[in-house]
Design a protein around this motif. Sequence first.
Motif: not given
Length: 247
Positions: A166-183
């Motif tokens: 989801v582009p909107k979530w990916r551009r959110n820095d906090r959600l992106l940081a969470v996603a990177c940790v999860i990945v």
Amino acid sequence: ILNAVIALVTLSAERKGVAPPNWIKPVILLSIPWAISIHTVTAFLYNGLPGRSFWLTAILAPRFLASAFAAGPSLLILFCMLLRKLTWFDVGREPIRRLAVIVTYAMIVNVFFVLMEVFTVFYSGIPEHKRHFEYLFVGLDGHDSLVPWMWTSVILAVVSLALLIVPKWRRNDRLLAVACVIVFLSLWIDKGIGLIVGGFVPSPLGAITEYSPTLPEFAITVGVWAVGALIITVFYKITLSVRESLA
């Protein structure tokens, strides 16, 4: 070594206010196929063990590459965000967004490769290969110590894809940081536990011996991570000092 040479030469040229030497460009171009070859050769080492059916798959090298292109940029994004928070240096939003797109596509490809292998194994009913997947995801003959780990990896992969696609979530820095940790965690479990341990259990004769890490293995792992952290810290300090002198 290639990355260290490239970084030191380009930073030295930047500090002196001159263009990098011409010979560094071929080295930069060489580092790209070199990085791909490292993961490919690693996969070939596993492919060369005929007694371990779990690793006898042509898609092992592509899986290594896909996971590397997902986990590596994820860690780089986290480092960039950490630098922004703890220092004066900010890499900017555009490089982070481009890295996030790379992570997104690489993670999609990685999950696709895993699903391809699962389909091939269970649709064809290859017994030797199928037993490894059964041991990892549902347990085998009462042995199921890795089942929680593998399903955790699956859940983390699905959640990370939802946050990244989801582009909107990916551009959110906090959600992106969470996603990177999860990945990173998902791929660490998948490769570090699922692929390696799962390749040894069951044995070629069908015996199941549960694995648990020993103290020397813990010490070696901590040592490897410590050396990596030291190298990263040194290079970041050099980079920040050069950029600060030019500011």
